[in-house]
Design an enzyme around this catalytic site. Structure first.
Site, PDB file in Angstrom:
ATOM      1  N   ARG A 244      23.285  74.674 -21.921  1.00  0.00           N
ATOM      2  CA  ARG A 244      23.008  73.234 -21.927  1.00  0.00           C
ATOM      3  C   ARG A 244      24.339  72.508 -22.018  1.00  0.00           C
ATOM      4  O   ARG A 244      25.238  72.911 -22.772  1.00  0.00           O
ATOM      5  CB  ARG A 244      22.128  72.850 -23.127  1.00  0.00           C
ATOM      6  CG  ARG A 244      20.682  73.255 -23.007  1.00  0.00           C
ATOM      7  CD  ARG A 244      19.931  72.469 -21.915  1.00  0.00           C
ATOM      8  NE  ARG A 244      18.527  72.813 -21.855  1.00  0.00           N
ATOM      9  CZ  ARG A 244      17.997  73.745 -21.039  1.00  0.00           C
ATOM     10  NH1 ARG A 244      18.776  74.404 -20.200  1.00  0.00           N
ATOM     11  NH2 ARG A 244      16.712  73.976 -21.049  1.00  0.00           N
ATOM     12  N   GLU A 273      23.438  65.143 -17.920  1.00  0.00           N
ATOM     13  CA  GLU A 273      22.801  65.570 -16.681  1.00  0.00           C
ATOM     14  C   GLU A 273      21.770  64.542 -16.199  1.00  0.00           C
ATOM     15  O   GLU A 273      21.014  64.037 -17.034  1.00  0.00           O
ATOM     16  CB  GLU A 273      22.107  66.916 -16.972  1.00  0.00           C
ATOM     17  CG  GLU A 273      22.008  67.807 -15.784  1.00  0.00           C
ATOM     18  CD  GLU A 273      21.626  69.226 -16.198  1.00  0.00           C
ATOM     19  OE1 GLU A 273      22.358  69.870 -16.966  1.00  0.00           O
ATOM     20  OE2 GLU A 273      20.578  69.656 -15.736  1.00  0.00           O
ATOM     21  N   HIS A 291      22.487  72.956 -11.955  1.00  0.00           N
ATOM     22  CA  HIS A 291      21.504  73.564 -12.870  1.00  0.00           C
ATOM     23  C   HIS A 291      20.550  74.508 -12.118  1.00  0.00           C
ATOM     24  O   HIS A 291      19.338  74.301 -12.094  1.00  0.00           O
ATOM     25  CB  HIS A 291      20.711  72.485 -13.626  1.00  0.00           C
ATOM     26  CG  HIS A 291      20.146  72.988 -14.931  1.00  0.00           C
ATOM     27  ND1 HIS A 291      19.993  72.190 -16.047  1.00  0.00           N
ATOM     28  CD2 HIS A 291      19.693  74.217 -15.296  1.00  0.00           C
ATOM     29  CE1 HIS A 291      19.461  72.903 -17.037  1.00  0.00           C
ATOM     30  NE2 HIS A 291      19.267  74.140 -16.589  1.00  0.00           N
TER      31      HIS A 291
HETATM   32  C1  DGY Z   1      15.487  76.756 -18.820  1.00  0.00           C
HETATM   33  O1  DGY Z   1      14.485  77.427 -18.562  1.00  0.00           O
HETATM   34  O2  DGY Z   1      15.637  76.243 -19.923  1.00  0.00           O
HETATM   35  C2  DGY Z   1      16.519  76.627 -17.746  1.00  0.00           C
HETATM   36  O3  DGY Z   1      17.601  75.868 -18.156  1.00  0.00           O
HETATM   37  C3  DGY Z   1      15.926  76.056 -16.471  1.00  0.00           C
HETATM   38  O4  DGY Z   1      15.255  77.023 -15.790  1.00  0.00           O
END
Ligand code: DGY
Length: 328
Positions: A244, A273, A291
């Site tokens: 993240r 983001e 992402h």
């Molecule tokens: C998640 O699953 O948290 C990823 O960042 C997106 O697929």
């Protein structure tokens, strides 16, 4: 709810066709066919009367939304592994369960981490751009020289499922595996991965060549990598983040890259983001991905399967297998 009435499910984003079809067969499902994220007020309206909400990381599932959802809402079945966009306390206070979709995206995400671990030091995107620009005039002994990957030390922050899958791959590429985690792995797993545990993150950052962030985002990991920690890294160091964006102070990272405090970065996630720090957009020593670390058709279908299994389990009177709240 009478046994003949299908549960009402609200899905906030467009999912693969086969998942949407099955969801619609099984439940009274409201889909979002144009895939644009709901505004907060649209989301609040959409969940009125819903039994289950199926959000993604692009939805802010805050207390206002949870409290405004109405008394039917029993489950937030997140389409994704990370649940940092969901207010757990608010859900807990209303007795709402939260589930996620772990495991099925682990291998694809680890593949993508390795792709960045190889592509940043070998300057792959820069090389591609050179050829496309028409400026490739033939092989030269000194053209686009990168850093050798084999023999380098990789420091993994967060040695859960994805961290361990990264470690296995890194080991095969001849990288030394180091890790920082809430605690060490069991000795047999450490031995299998050839991994060395560092209790002190600062010490590990100073010792390794490449850092991969694979821990979840929590209040404790907010800006875990800040200006001070970036300055601890080696000047040839490379930072990879597929977890993240908020785990890195992005403006400090941009400064460190501009000044040459570290050599490069591979980013799949951003602090604000989908906005990206403008300086990062101008730098050649950074690879920026939108992402997509877990973005394979296979993983998205399996994530959909998990969502459906969790919903079915609840309405069939079983424990949801991928419960995040209450914790298992
Ligand atoms: C998640 O699953 O948290 C990823 O960042 C997106 O697929």
């Amino acid at each position: 709810m009478s046994s003949s009435k299908k549960p009402k499910i609200v899905v906030t984003r467009t999912l693969p066709d086969s998942v949407e079809k099955r969801l619609s067969d099984l439940f009274d499902t409201q889909l979002n066919s144009n895939d644009s994220p709901y505004s907060q007020s649209e989301l609040i309206r959409a969940v009125q009367g819903a039994d289950v909400l199926v959000p993604t990381l692009t939805d802010k599932i805050d207390a206002e939304l949870i409290n405004g959802a109405g008394k039917n809402l029993k489950l937030i079945a997140n389409f994704g592994a990370g649940t940092d966009h969901i207010d757990r306390e608010a859900a807990h206070a209303k007795g709402i369960l939260i589930t996620n979709t772990p495991d099925v995206l682990t291998q694809d995400t680890a593949d993508f981490v390795l792709a960045l671990i190889l592509a940043v030091p070998r300057r792959l995107v820069e090389a591609d751009m050179l050829v496309r620009s028409g400026k490739f005039t033939g092989w030269t002994p000194t053209g686009i020289l990168g850093q050798r990957v084999r023999g380098k030390k990789l420091g993994i922050i967060g040695m859960g499922r994805i961290g361990q899958a990264v470690a296995r791959r890194a080991h095969a590429f001849g990288l030394g595996v180091h890790y920082h985690n809430r605690g060490p792995l069991s000795a047999p797993i450490e031995n299998e991965l050839g991994a060395r545990y560092w209790d002190d993150l600062d010490e590990m950052l100073a010792a390794v060549d490449i850092v991969s962030i694979n821990c979840p985002y929590t209040p404790q990991t907010h800006h875990l990598i800040d200006a001070k920690r970036l300055s601890n890294m080696q000047t040839h160091g490379i930072l990879i983040n597929t977890s993240r964006g908020e785990i890195i102070d992005e403006s400090a990272l941009a400064k460190a890259l501009v000044r040459g405090d570290i050599a490069g970065a591979g980013l799949d996630v951003y602090e604000h983001e989908p906005k990206v720090h403008p300086d990062l957009l101008t730098l050649q020593n950074v690879i920026l991905a939108p992402h997509i670390a877990s973005a394979t058709l296979e993983s998205r279908i399996e994530m959909g399967e998990k969502v459906m299994i969790n919903i079915r389990a609840l309405f069939d009177g079983h424990r949801c297998p991928d419960r995040v709240l209450p914790p298992r």
